[in-house]
Write a protein that holds these residues in place. Structure first.
Motif, PDB file in Angstrom:
ATOM      1  N   ALA A  15       1.375  -1.597   0.046  1.00  0.00           N
ATOM      2  CA  ALA A  15      -0.148   0.382  -0.116  1.00  0.00           C
ATOM      3  C   ALA A  15       0.701   0.918   0.337  1.00  0.00           C
ATOM      4  O   ALA A  15       0.782   2.093   0.765  1.00  0.00           O
ATOM      5  N   ALA A  16       1.474   1.190  -1.100  1.00  0.00           N
ATOM      6  CA  ALA A  16       2.913   2.029  -1.293  1.00  0.00           C
ATOM      7  C   ALA A  16       1.959   3.383  -1.206  1.00  0.00           C
ATOM      8  O   ALA A  16       2.390   4.280  -0.426  1.00  0.00           O
ATOM      9  N   ASP A  17       1.006   3.723  -1.933  1.00  0.00           N
ATOM     10  CA  ASP A  17       0.129   5.101  -2.013  1.00  0.00           C
ATOM     11  C   ASP A  17       0.327   5.138  -0.632  1.00  0.00           C
ATOM     12  O   ASP A  17       0.667   7.183   0.085  1.00  0.00           O
ATOM     13  N   LEU A  23       8.517   5.573   2.843  1.00  0.00           N
ATOM     14  CA  LEU A  23       9.647   5.317   1.661  1.00  0.00           C
ATOM     15  C   LEU A  23      11.003   6.223   1.413  1.00  0.00           C
ATOM     16  O   LEU A  23      10.894   6.807   1.212  1.00  0.00           O
ATOM     17  N   ILE A  24      11.752   4.749   1.212  1.00  0.00           N
ATOM     18  CA  ILE A  24      13.428   5.464   1.204  1.00  0.00           C
ATOM     19  C   ILE A  24      13.996   5.042  -0.464  1.00  0.00           C
ATOM     20  O   ILE A  24      13.595   3.530  -0.781  1.00  0.00           O
ATOM     21  N   LEU A 125      13.869   1.274  -3.462  1.00  0.00           N
ATOM     22  CA  LEU A 125      12.669   0.953  -3.146  1.00  0.00           C
ATOM     23  C   LEU A 125      12.907   0.917  -2.187  1.00  0.00           C
ATOM     24  O   LEU A 125      13.029  -0.341  -2.118  1.00  0.00           O
ATOM     25  N   LEU A 126      12.325   1.995  -0.547  1.00  0.00           N
ATOM     26  CA  LEU A 126      12.633   0.465   0.828  1.00  0.00           C
ATOM     27  C   LEU A 126      11.245   1.100   1.728  1.00  0.00           C
ATOM     28  O   LEU A 126      11.135   2.307   1.909  1.00  0.00           O
ATOM     29  N   PRO A 230       3.204  17.375   4.170  1.00  0.00           N
ATOM     30  CA  PRO A 230       3.511  16.503   2.703  1.00  0.00           C
ATOM     31  C   PRO A 230       5.041  16.126   2.052  1.00  0.00           C
ATOM     32  O   PRO A 230       5.659  15.748   3.220  1.00  0.00           O
ATOM     33  N   ALA A 231       4.708  15.184   1.590  1.00  0.00           N
ATOM     34  CA  ALA A 231       5.235  14.011   1.273  1.00  0.00           C
ATOM     35  C   ALA A 231       7.170  14.219   1.286  1.00  0.00           C
ATOM     36  O   ALA A 231       8.016  14.066   1.568  1.00  0.00           O
ATOM     37  N   ALA A 232       7.563  15.228   0.406  1.00  0.00           N
ATOM     38  CA  ALA A 232       8.823  16.456   0.026  1.00  0.00           C
ATOM     39  C   ALA A 232       9.213  16.685   1.763  1.00  0.00           C
ATOM     40  O   ALA A 232       9.979  16.633   2.162  1.00  0.00           O
ATOM     41  N   ALA A 233       8.339  16.897   3.139  1.00  0.00           N
ATOM     42  CA  ALA A 233       8.713  17.454   3.984  1.00  0.00           C
ATOM     43  C   ALA A 233       8.776  16.252   4.887  1.00  0.00           C
ATOM     44  O   ALA A 233      10.012  16.295   5.591  1.00  0.00           O
ATOM     45  N   SER A 234       8.165  15.303   5.041  1.00  0.00           N
ATOM     46  CA  SER A 234       8.277  13.712   5.439  1.00  0.00           C
ATOM     47  C   SER A 234       9.582  13.299   5.100  1.00  0.00           C
ATOM     48  O   SER A 234      10.047  12.785   6.172  1.00  0.00           O
ATOM     49  N   ASN A 235       9.830  12.864   3.765  1.00  0.00           N
ATOM     50  CA  ASN A 235      11.136  12.674   3.487  1.00  0.00           C
ATOM     51  C   ASN A 235      12.042  13.509   3.448  1.00  0.00           C
ATOM     52  O   ASN A 235      13.464  12.904   4.072  1.00  0.00           O
TER      53      ASN A 235
END
Length: 253
Positions: A15-17, A23-24, A125-126, A230-235
């Protein structure tokens, strides 16, 4: 060893979405996490096919160029043959309460120090997911991490961060006059990460309690949830946690 027919694995990576913020994608970070798996000698469940069959294996080595991973082959020749014919392994393991999942493709048989092994390109992807969803980096490994919280009336709290995860932070605030109350939401807060651009976040105050520092000073410990990150900030936060953890481990060694 196999699972019963028709029993497919229920893994977060599928359920990657939904779990995209965990995700790394950076090769060096993926290689670092997988070397941790190897050093902990963690058992990996490697699923293949549509019926949920699996191999039990472990990481033998990540090549020096970070391009390939080698897994222990095991001794069940029939099961190994089935896995190799599928050409793909969905791998799941756990170290220190952190779930780790990744997919290996283009798998092939090889030798490792005179013994048979499985070789595959390093995954692109991990998923790294703490049991309660987040891995938390404690204050002992933080390097003067601060969060600036705007208050009504144009005031600002400059708070030291005690710990941080992909889902929240704990901060130290003065005991009086800070307007921080449980269940309040504060928008446009600025989280300063070393060697990175600031992250703008919304904080939902979840809990507050008084504590004393070693010097006897009374302060407030405030636990906050990060909202709508946001995904970018989380990453960006996850990359900081990985980097700080890697540096801490290198210092200990």
């Amino acid at each position: 060893m196999t699972t019963s027919p028709g029993q497919a694995p229920a893994l977060e990576l599928l359920a990657a979405d939904h779990y995209s913020q965990y995700l790394i994608r950076e090769t060096r970070e993926i290689a670092y996490v997988l070397r941790q798996v190897a050093s902990h000698r963690a058992m990996i469940t490697a699923y293949f096919g549509k019926t949920g069959e699996f191999l039990l294996t472990s990481v033998l080595e990540i090549t020096a160029d970070n391009r390939h991973i080698l897994l222990d082959l095991g001794k069940d020749s029939e099961l190994i043959g089935k896995a190799m014919s599928e050409g793909q392994l969905l791998c799941a393991t756990q170290i220190e309460k952190v779930k780790i999942q990744f997919v290996l493709e283009q798998i092939e048989l090889t030798d490792h120090e005179g013994f048979p092994a499985i070789r595959a390109p390093l995954p692109g992807l991990l998923l790294r997911l703490q049991r309660r969803e987040y891995y938390r980096l404690a204050a002992g490994t933080l390097d003067s991490l601060n969060c600036h919280i705007p208050l009504p009336g144009g005031r600002m709290i400059n708070a030291r961060v005690l710990d941080i995860s992909g889902g929240g932070i704990a901060i130290i605030a003065p005991p009086e006059g800070n307007s921080l109350e449980a269940d309040k939401v504060f928008d446009n807060c600025r989280l300063d990460l070393p060697d990175s651009a600031p992250v703008i976040v919304s904080l939902h105050v979840r809990n507050i309690f008084r504590m004393k520092t070693r010097g006897g000073q009374e302060v407030m410990r405030v636990g906050c949830q990060l909202l709508n990150l946001p995904a970018a900030a989380s990453n960006q936060i996850q990359r900081y946690i990985l980097k700080a953890e890697r540096e801490r481990n290198q210092y200990r060694n």
